[in-house]
Design an enzyme around this catalytic site. Structure first.
Site, mmCIF file in Angstrom:
data_model
loop_
_atom_site.group_PDB
_atom_site.id
_atom_site.type_symbol
_atom_site.label_atom_id
_atom_site.label_comp_id
_atom_site.label_asym_id
_atom_site.label_seq_id
_atom_site.Cartn_x
_atom_site.Cartn_y
_atom_site.Cartn_z
ATOM 1 N N LYS A 185 0.860 -1.186 0.000
ATOM 2 C CA LYS A 185 0.000 0.000 0.000
ATOM 3 C C LYS A 185 0.896 1.236 0.000
ATOM 4 C CE LYS A 185 -4.003 1.818 2.598
ATOM 5 N NZ LYS A 185 -4.862 1.589 3.784
ATOM 6 N N SER A 234 -9.802 1.343 2.575
ATOM 7 C CA SER A 234 -8.948 2.149 1.732
ATOM 8 C C SER A 234 -7.847 1.377 1.010
ATOM 9 C CB SER A 234 -8.303 3.261 2.568
ATOM 10 O OG SER A 234 -7.436 2.704 3.546
ATOM 11 N N SER A 277 -9.836 -1.043 6.812
ATOM 12 C CA SER A 277 -9.251 -0.876 5.479
ATOM 13 C C SER A 277 -8.492 -2.063 4.921
ATOM 14 C CB SER A 277 -8.333 0.344 5.446
ATOM 15 O OG SER A 277 -9.112 1.500 5.301
HETATM 16 N N1 GLN Z 1 -13.182 3.497 5.926
HETATM 17 C C1 GLN Z 1 -12.709 3.940 7.216
HETATM 18 C C2 GLN Z 1 -12.367 5.400 7.128
HETATM 19 O O1 GLN Z 1 -12.618 5.966 6.140
HETATM 20 C C3 GLN Z 1 -11.514 3.133 7.638
HETATM 21 C C4 GLN Z 1 -10.281 3.495 6.930
HETATM 22 C C5 GLN Z 1 -9.086 2.720 7.334
HETATM 23 O O2 GLN Z 1 -9.182 1.677 7.980
HETATM 24 N N2 GLN Z 1 -7.938 3.249 6.989
HETATM 25 O O3 GLN Z 1 -11.860 5.991 8.018
#
Ligand code: GLN
Length: 490
Positions: free
Chosen positions: A87, A162, A186
């Site tokens: 990532k 994400s 994410s």
């Molecule tokens: N979708 C969640 C957010 O937008 C979690 C994101 C993540 O785990 N980085 O914060």
């Protein structure tokens, strides 16, 4: 009729375990493994956009070095010759690291994240940096500053987020394994939507040195893989104490690859009776099938309650933005990436931040700054911390009665692009079932368990208590066996 002659291409196993065994044994060249995956990327990456950067030259050089060491009789490690996609919020020395944000334009980290050096030490080959929602804020990769990633199962749909690029890279066969980060879901949510395994370890299990911070009290790094065994292999390689990360757990972890065949006989699998509603019927049906499968494998299903589970989303959207507003203050045009010139320093800061950050990141910074501001701190941030404590205590009580808990990973299968575009709350609800675990600091994993609407993958989430990765992986492995068995495939 004569068949055209095809140059003999060695067949490359689809799993990290198979590749590592072949490369270590000298039957497979790391160079061929890399070429195989670069060819897969060339064929489908223009359509999928899993990567911000494909590191073809570096990967070829690393593979050649591994082959030379194998030829010299060295043992190059448990991930010998295994391509890994990272990532793009993990620092790679001298290689652009963007967080899929314009604000990091042109920045090259001066050092490798600990996970990157550990992967290299285990013989893995970094093949590229994957796309994400900007600064890991989102559930679809639609918030990327460089355009979204597409779900390899249906390119009209999101891969989740994400870490959508890392999930899609594994689902598309661009690399057998990858790394993501999970602050509120994410890793697990995109794993579910892309039909692969995704693991968020206990907070502190994996070093975050060199992970660009979103919400420091929640962020964890973990693997994506096509099998539970591969996920264990990668986690074993990257886990363990790191003096560079003060939140990393000092005690050594025992290898997870050793527990996978132990079965689930006698384990108590918890069903959360007060789980917030919201899962689509196709997803709920797969969860029931997962309970049945574990019962068939010898586990007992028990009812537990986690009353504060339903408050987690609200608490998270105060705590995570509060921490983000502080962590992202450093991106101001002075030391990193983009700078928009202006007559004085203050205007330079605001012009840079206005141009560099996307809409969702700005929303989070404003939410967080508000939640922390004098006069509101106790009412918002302080209250959220109290809710976080309740969630932690509720889980601790539940784990007195159950060894693991089972929930859906995502309330829905992969959704079409734009489906939640103008509704931040709808997007936030994608993490309804994943966020509570981050607030508690516990481990969680998503295991593919058949398909739902439109034949799209469904993931089941296995949760366990602090540092009980071993039990979580045993259950994950049992679910995987059941999903591949006669009754599993939906
Ligand atoms: N979708 C969640 C957010 O937008 C979690 C994101 C993540 O785990 N980085 O914060």
């Amino acid at each position: 009729m004569t068949l055209p002659t095809v140059p003999s291409v060695p067949s490359v196993p689809s799993t990290a375990a198979g590749i590592a065994a072949g490369v270590r044994g000298g039957e497979l060249r790391a160079a061929d493994v890399v070429e195989h995956h670069l060819a897969a990327i060339a064929a489908r990456e223009p359509e999928i956009h899993a990567f911000n950067l494909v590191m073809a030259d570096q990967a070829r050089a690393a593979a050649a070095a591994i082959d030379a060491r194998v030829a010299a009789g060295e043992d190059v490690g448990p991930l010998a010759g295994v391509p890994v996609a990272l990532k793009d919020n993990m620092c790679t020395q001298g290689v652009p690291t963007t967080c899929s944000s314009r604000i990091l334009d042109g920045w090259r980290p001066p050092y490798d994240a600990t996970v990157v050096s550990r992967l290299a030490g285990a013989g893995a080959v970094v093949i590229g940096k994957t796309n994400l929602d900007e600064f890991a804020m989102g559930s679809s990769t639609e918030n990327s500053g460089f355009g979204p990633t597409r779900n390899p199962h249906d390119t009209t749909r999101v891969p989740g987020g994400s870490s959508g690029g890392s999930a899609a890279a594994v689902a598309a066969g661009f690399s057998p394994v990858s790394l993501g980060s999970d602050t509120g879901g994410s890793i697990r949510q995109p794993a579910a939507l892309c039909g692969v395994v995704g693991v968020k370890p206990t907070y502190g299990y994996v070093s975050r040195y060199g992970l660009i911070a979103f919400a420091s009290s929640l962020d964890q790094i973990g693997p994506f893989a096509t099998t539970v065994h591969d996920a264990a292999l990668v986690l074993d390689a990257i886990g363990g104490h790191d003096p560079h990360d003060s939140t990393s757990i000092p005690e050594p972890h025992s290898p997870l690859v050793d527990v996978l065949d132990r079965g689930v006989e006698g384990l108590r699998v918890g069903r959360i009776t007060d789980l917030p509603e919201g899962a689509d019927p196709d997803v709920a049906e797969r969860l029931e099938a997962a309970f049945d499968a574990l019962r068939d494998a010898g586990a007992t299903v028990v009812d537990v309650q986690v009353p504060a589970f339903g408050y987690a989303l609200t608490a998270y959207y105060l705590i995570a933005p509060a921490e983000a507003s502080s962590n992202l203050a450093r991106f101001d045009g002075v030391r990193f990436g983009l700078r928009v010139d202006a007559p004085d320093t203050n205007s330079m800061y605001s012009a840079t931040r206005a141009a560099g950050f996307g809409a969702e990141v700005k929303r989070r910074i404003m939410l967080g700054t508000y939640a922390l501001s004098a006069g509101y701190y106790d009412a918002y941030y302080g209250r959220a911390l109290k809710v976080r404590r309740l969630i932690h205590d509720d889980f601790a009580r539940a784990y007195m009665h159950a060894d693991v808990l089972l929930t859906p990973t995502s309330p829905t299968v992969a959704f079409p692009f734009g489906a939640k575009g103008d509704n931040p709350l709808a997007m936030y609800l994608c993490d309804l079932y994943t966020i509570p675990t981050n607030l508690a600091g516990h481990p969680g994993m998503s295991v593919p368990f058949g398909t739902g609407a439109d034949g799209l993958p469904v993931g089941v989430q296995v949760l366990a208590g602090t540092l009980d990765e071993a039990t979580m992986f045993r259950v994950g492995a049992a679910l995987e066996r059941a999903a591949l068995g006669p009754k599993g495939a939906a």
